[in-house]
Design a protein around this motif. Sequence first.
Motif, PDB file in Angstrom:
ATOM      1  N   LEU A   1       0.909  -1.248   0.098  1.00 26.27           N
ATOM      2  CA  LEU A   1      -0.051   0.033   0.242  1.00 26.27           C
ATOM      3  C   LEU A   1       0.842   1.270   0.071  1.00 26.27           C
ATOM      4  O   LEU A   1       0.480   2.377  -0.693  1.00 26.27           O
ATOM      5  CB  LEU A   1      -1.177   0.190   1.179  1.00 26.27           C
ATOM      6  CG  LEU A   1      -1.830  -0.985   1.226  1.00 26.27           C
ATOM      7  CD1 LEU A   1      -2.944  -1.011   2.617  1.00 26.27           C
ATOM      8  CD2 LEU A   1      -3.097  -0.911   0.130  1.00 26.27           C
ATOM      9  N   GLU A   2       1.847   1.244   1.029  1.00 26.41           N
ATOM     10  CA  GLU A   2       2.658   2.426   0.713  1.00 26.41           C
ATOM     11  C   GLU A   2       3.381   2.701  -0.442  1.00 26.41           C
ATOM     12  O   GLU A   2       3.528   3.871  -1.139  1.00 26.41           O
ATOM     13  CB  GLU A   2       3.836   2.313   1.841  1.00 26.41           C
ATOM     14  CG  GLU A   2       4.610   3.734   2.066  1.00 26.41           C
ATOM     15  CD  GLU A   2       5.999   3.371   2.860  1.00 26.41           C
ATOM     16  OE1 GLU A   2       6.341   4.457   3.388  1.00 26.41           O
ATOM     17  OE2 GLU A   2       6.359   2.224   2.905  1.00 26.41           O
TER      18      GLU A   2
ATOM     19  N   LYS B   1      12.995   4.553  20.807  1.00 28.31           N
ATOM     20  CA  LYS B   1      11.427   4.227  20.979  1.00 28.31           C
ATOM     21  C   LYS B   1      11.132   3.449  19.581  1.00 28.31           C
ATOM     22  O   LYS B   1       9.987   3.151  19.434  1.00 28.31           O
ATOM     23  CB  LYS B   1      10.707   5.598  21.111  1.00 28.31           C
ATOM     24  CG  LYS B   1      10.937   6.314  22.364  1.00 28.31           C
ATOM     25  CD  LYS B   1      10.043   7.572  22.375  1.00 28.31           C
ATOM     26  CE  LYS B   1      10.399   8.233  23.572  1.00 28.31           C
ATOM     27  NZ  LYS B   1       9.671   9.783  23.691  1.00 28.31           N
ATOM     28  N   GLY B   2      12.044   3.481  18.789  1.00 29.27           N
ATOM     29  CA  GLY B   2      11.509   2.734  17.698  1.00 29.27           C
ATOM     30  C   GLY B   2      11.240   3.617  16.503  1.00 29.27           C
ATOM     31  O   GLY B   2      11.025   4.745  16.554  1.00 29.27           O
ATOM     32  N   PHE B   3      10.891   3.137  15.471  1.00 32.37           N
ATOM     33  CA  PHE B   3      10.234   3.838  14.305  1.00 32.37           C
ATOM     34  C   PHE B   3       9.272   2.745  13.429  1.00 32.37           C
ATOM     35  O   PHE B   3       9.518   1.481  13.543  1.00 32.37           O
ATOM     36  CB  PHE B   3      11.472   4.050  13.333  1.00 32.37           C
ATOM     37  CG  PHE B   3      12.301   3.179  12.871  1.00 32.37           C
ATOM     38  CD1 PHE B   3      13.483   2.432  13.607  1.00 32.37           C
ATOM     39  CD2 PHE B   3      12.221   2.104  11.602  1.00 32.37           C
ATOM     40  CE1 PHE B   3      14.119   1.414  13.411  1.00 32.37           C
ATOM     41  CE2 PHE B   3      13.040   1.251  11.425  1.00 32.37           C
ATOM     42  CZ  PHE B   3      14.025   0.945  12.108  1.00 32.37           C
ATOM     43  N   ASN B   4       8.460   3.489  12.882  1.00 33.45           N
ATOM     44  CA  ASN B   4       7.681   2.864  11.810  1.00 33.45           C
ATOM     45  C   ASN B   4       8.277   2.298  10.621  1.00 33.45           C
ATOM     46  O   ASN B   4       9.044   2.966   9.740  1.00 33.45           O
ATOM     47  CB  ASN B   4       6.501   3.807  11.407  1.00 33.45           C
ATOM     48  CG  ASN B   4       5.479   3.858  12.562  1.00 33.45           C
ATOM     49  OD1 ASN B   4       5.183   3.150  13.349  1.00 33.45           O
ATOM     50  ND2 ASN B   4       5.248   5.283  12.554  1.00 33.45           N
ATOM     51  N   ALA B   5       8.134   0.981  10.237  1.00 33.88           N
ATOM     52  CA  ALA B   5       8.768   0.225   9.045  1.00 33.88           C
ATOM     53  C   ALA B   5       8.110   0.842   7.835  1.00 33.88           C
ATOM     54  O   ALA B   5       9.039   1.172   6.696  1.00 33.88           O
ATOM     55  CB  ALA B   5       8.470  -1.331   8.963  1.00 33.88           C
ATOM     56  N   TYR B   6       6.869   1.277   8.003  1.00 36.38           N
ATOM     57  CA  TYR B   6       6.375   1.803   6.804  1.00 36.38           C
ATOM     58  C   TYR B   6       5.497   3.169   7.056  1.00 36.38           C
ATOM     59  O   TYR B   6       5.019   3.232   8.288  1.00 36.38           O
ATOM     60  CB  TYR B   6       5.543   1.062   5.826  1.00 36.38           C
ATOM     61  CG  TYR B   6       5.954  -0.371   5.509  1.00 36.38           C
ATOM     62  CD1 TYR B   6       7.082  -0.365   4.636  1.00 36.38           C
ATOM     63  CD2 TYR B   6       5.714  -1.421   6.372  1.00 36.38           C
ATOM     64  CE1 TYR B   6       7.881  -1.423   4.294  1.00 36.38           C
ATOM     65  CE2 TYR B   6       6.419  -2.759   6.044  1.00 36.38           C
ATOM     66  CZ  TYR B   6       7.483  -2.604   5.069  1.00 36.38           C
ATOM     67  OH  TYR B   6       7.929  -3.904   4.792  1.00 36.38           O
ATOM     68  N   ASP B   7       5.459   4.240   6.245  1.00 35.69           N
ATOM     69  CA  ASP B   7       4.622   5.409   6.482  1.00 35.69           C
ATOM     70  C   ASP B   7       3.368   5.277   5.933  1.00 35.69           C
ATOM     71  O   ASP B   7       3.028   5.094   4.941  1.00 35.69           O
ATOM     72  CB  ASP B   7       5.337   6.670   5.802  1.00 35.69           C
ATOM     73  CG  ASP B   7       4.554   7.813   6.261  1.00 35.69           C
ATOM     74  OD1 ASP B   7       3.879   7.866   6.978  1.00 35.69           O
ATOM     75  OD2 ASP B   7       4.925   8.879   5.436  1.00 35.69           O
ATOM     76  N   ASN B   8       2.268   5.154   7.139  1.00 32.20           N
ATOM     77  CA  ASN B   8       0.891   4.932   6.700  1.00 32.20           C
ATOM     78  C   ASN B   8       0.192   6.263   6.662  1.00 32.20           C
ATOM     79  O   ASN B   8      -1.006   6.184   6.739  1.00 32.20           O
ATOM     80  CB  ASN B   8       0.331   4.065   7.695  1.00 32.20           C
ATOM     81  CG  ASN B   8       0.984   2.723   7.793  1.00 32.20           C
ATOM     82  OD1 ASN B   8       1.235   2.226   6.524  1.00 32.20           O
ATOM     83  ND2 ASN B   8       0.700   1.955   8.835  1.00 32.20           N
TER      84      ASN B   8
END
Length: 332
Positions: free
Chosen positions: A92-93, A274-281
């Motif tokens: 989707l990304e 804190k981490g990060f999103n693998a994909y930008d939604n």
Amino acid sequence: IFTNFSTLQRIVRMLLSTFESTQNERIPCVFCGSLKFRPVHLRENNTLIVHCEECNLEFVNPLPTVEAMEKNYQKEMTGDETESGLHSRYILERQARMKSFSKLYNSRLTLIESLYPSKGNLLDIGCGAGFFLNCAKEKGWNCHGLEILPEYIKFAQENFALENIRLESLDESLSYDANTFDVITLWDLIEHLRNPLDCLKKIHHVMKPGGILVMWTPNVKNAIFLKENWVGYETLQHFYFFSRDTLNQMLEKAGFKIVHLETNKARKGLLNKKGFNAYDNSAKPNNIMERFLRSAKRDLKNTLNPLTYIGPLFDMAGYGFNLYVIASKQED
């Protein structure tokens, strides 16, 4: 302060306890064969990351069973509901940001072609839904792929007419003839393999002499400040954590010589626990003013962030979040 210290003590005790209790289950280092390790990090699913005292390679030891690995894959990649897993979000990304990703893929191909100008057979191992292969096909490469998700293969066939993709795992086999491929790519894959050295030897076998191997993988040197709290350790599907030195040693042992190496995106994990999103939604606002304000807020945040300025220095020094490596197959 006392609460944090107590929590730290508890974490250390759990780490050491797991390290001692799994001693009889640990396997020798796949690179040097040593059994001398020190514990690095205990993940949420109780998998233990260790550091080899002989060659400095870091990896999960003992490795999870194949059944446990498949369970983690189901949890992280496919999810429990439709479009909840990373593999759906990945498609989707890329559909939503096709122009941006095409620019990225074409920049990678430009670098590859500067080192290997004769376009020939290209194999993308872990090719996903075929977005990179489609760009390579448009630039004149004869494209092949390996993938373990049937959904991805179906998407690549239906949307990009990519027919030469096999449902196959590199950990299990690589069923091509010797000296078949000019270029082989592994984007974010080697860290997922159960025996990367064995897999690199398989790749060496099917690659033409003088062909090039292109890899992109997290760089464990990015953990210079956060140590065991480094965000790169947290993905449950990641089994190996390379530095440029340990990856170079493994490539040389498999018959390759590095011809290009760089690191980038140091700010991604340098001080971020804190981490990060693998994909930008996130969806782009439809209103022009809202888009302007969103961009202005992002630019202001980047301007005030010191990592905007020191991050590139850490990249050049080899501490970026990603390792970008191109290696040439040496003559037997």
